[in-house]
Write a protein that holds these residues in place. Structure first.
Motif, mmCIF file in Angstrom:
data_model
loop_
_atom_site.group_PDB
_atom_site.id
_atom_site.type_symbol
_atom_site.label_atom_id
_atom_site.label_comp_id
_atom_site.label_asym_id
_atom_site.label_seq_id
_atom_site.Cartn_x
_atom_site.Cartn_y
_atom_site.Cartn_z
ATOM 1 N N GLN A 195 42.096 38.049 35.294
ATOM 2 C CA GLN A 195 42.970 37.054 35.914
ATOM 3 C C GLN A 195 42.704 35.669 35.328
ATOM 4 O OE1 GLN A 195 42.573 36.736 40.156
ATOM 5 N NE2 GLN A 195 44.246 35.268 40.331
ATOM 6 N N PHE A 196 41.452 35.314 35.140
ATOM 7 C CA PHE A 196 41.095 34.016 34.573
ATOM 8 C C PHE A 196 41.676 33.860 33.175
ATOM 9 C CE2 PHE A 196 38.245 31.574 31.819
ATOM 10 C CZ PHE A 196 38.318 30.335 32.443
ATOM 11 N N TRP A 197 41.499 34.845 32.330
ATOM 12 C CA TRP A 197 41.983 34.748 30.958
ATOM 13 C C TRP A 197 43.504 34.777 30.900
ATOM 14 C CZ3 TRP A 197 39.333 32.719 27.346
ATOM 15 C CH2 TRP A 197 37.941 32.817 27.366
ATOM 16 N N THR A 198 44.128 35.595 31.744
ATOM 17 C CA THR A 198 45.591 35.663 31.759
ATOM 18 C C THR A 198 46.185 34.332 32.200
ATOM 19 O OG1 THR A 198 45.513 38.017 32.242
ATOM 20 C CG2 THR A 198 47.580 36.893 32.699
ATOM 21 N N GLU A 199 45.655 33.777 33.284
ATOM 22 C CA GLU A 199 46.170 32.506 33.779
ATOM 23 C C GLU A 199 45.849 31.367 32.819
ATOM 24 O OE1 GLU A 199 44.805 31.997 37.780
ATOM 25 O OE2 GLU A 199 45.933 33.729 38.495
ATOM 26 N N GLY A 200 44.660 31.363 32.267
ATOM 27 C CA GLY A 200 44.273 30.318 31.314
ATOM 28 C C GLY A 200 45.088 30.383 30.040
ATOM 29 N N LEU A 201 45.252 31.592 29.515
ATOM 30 C CA LEU A 201 46.018 31.768 28.282
ATOM 31 C C LEU A 201 47.483 31.418 28.500
ATOM 32 C CD1 LEU A 201 46.015 32.660 25.344
ATOM 33 C CD2 LEU A 201 46.359 34.998 26.112
ATOM 34 N N LYS A 202 48.014 31.811 29.642
ATOM 35 C CA LYS A 202 49.403 31.505 29.952
ATOM 36 C C LYS A 202 49.635 29.991 29.928
ATOM 37 C CE LYS A 202 52.854 32.137 33.589
ATOM 38 N NZ LYS A 202 53.083 32.684 34.932
ATOM 39 N N ILE A 204 34.553 42.198 39.053
ATOM 40 C CA ILE A 204 34.330 41.181 38.036
ATOM 41 C C ILE A 204 35.369 41.306 36.928
ATOM 42 C CG2 ILE A 204 32.758 40.401 36.252
ATOM 43 C CD1 ILE A 204 30.458 41.083 38.102
ATOM 44 N N ILE A 205 35.685 42.525 36.530
ATOM 45 C CA ILE A 205 36.665 42.725 35.455
ATOM 46 C C ILE A 205 38.021 42.157 35.856
ATOM 47 C CG2 ILE A 205 37.952 44.456 34.149
ATOM 48 C CD1 ILE A 205 35.401 46.161 34.170
ATOM 49 N N LYS A 206 38.439 42.402 37.097
ATOM 50 C CA LYS A 206 39.729 41.887 37.562
ATOM 51 C C LYS A 206 39.733 40.362 37.588
ATOM 52 C CE LYS A 206 41.250 45.838 40.242
ATOM 53 N NZ LYS A 206 41.695 46.333 41.539
#
Length: 138
Positions: free
Chosen positions: A7-14, A1-3
């Motif tokens: 990934q969701f936040w990294t891709e969304g923020l990017k 879940i952490i990964k």
């Protein structure tokens, strides 16, 4: 879940950051930093060319907000800006069009790229654009 969450936040923020950068570098969005700098270059380049820029062509970069007067004292900054102006002069005397094209090529990512010391293409991100992107992101 952490990964997955990471990934969701990294891709969304990017995506959010890239959208903010694109908005500020767009010459067609009226309030973008790029459009304001290019508009200033056109206005200043033609109006003040004889009075100011014929003898001090690098001053247009200060007046348009690309670099500060303090940054202009840096020899590396001067080298880059002189190279940009020279690249657009094509062996001719200084003229407003060449100065405006030099400003455009530093600000707009799709324009002819600036060259670094090695002669390789290099894109620049002016401080005003960075500030605008950060404000846009909140």
């Amino acid at each position: 879940i952490i990964k997955e969450a990471e990934q969701f936040w990294t891709e969304g923020l990017k995506g959010v950051v890239l959208d903010a950068v694109e908005r500020q570098l767009s010459p067609v969005i009226q309030s973008s930093t790029a459009s304001q700098v290019v508009l200033a270059a056109y206005q200043l380049g033609y109006v003040y060319f004889e009075q100011r820029y014929r003898t001090s062509p690098l001053e247009i970069f200060v007046d348009c907000g690309i670099v500060s007067q303090e940054e202009m004292q840096n020899p590396q900054v001067q080298f880059i800006l002189i190279a940009m102006v020279d690249a657009h002069l094509n062996g001719c005397d200084p003229n407003p069009r060449a100065l405006i094209q030099a400003v455009r090529s530093l600000i707009l990512p799709d324009e002819k790229m600036a060259l670094d010391v090695s002669g390789e293409p290099k894109a620049y991100f002016c401080f005003a654009t960075l500030v605008a992107v950060l404000k846009d992101l909140g």
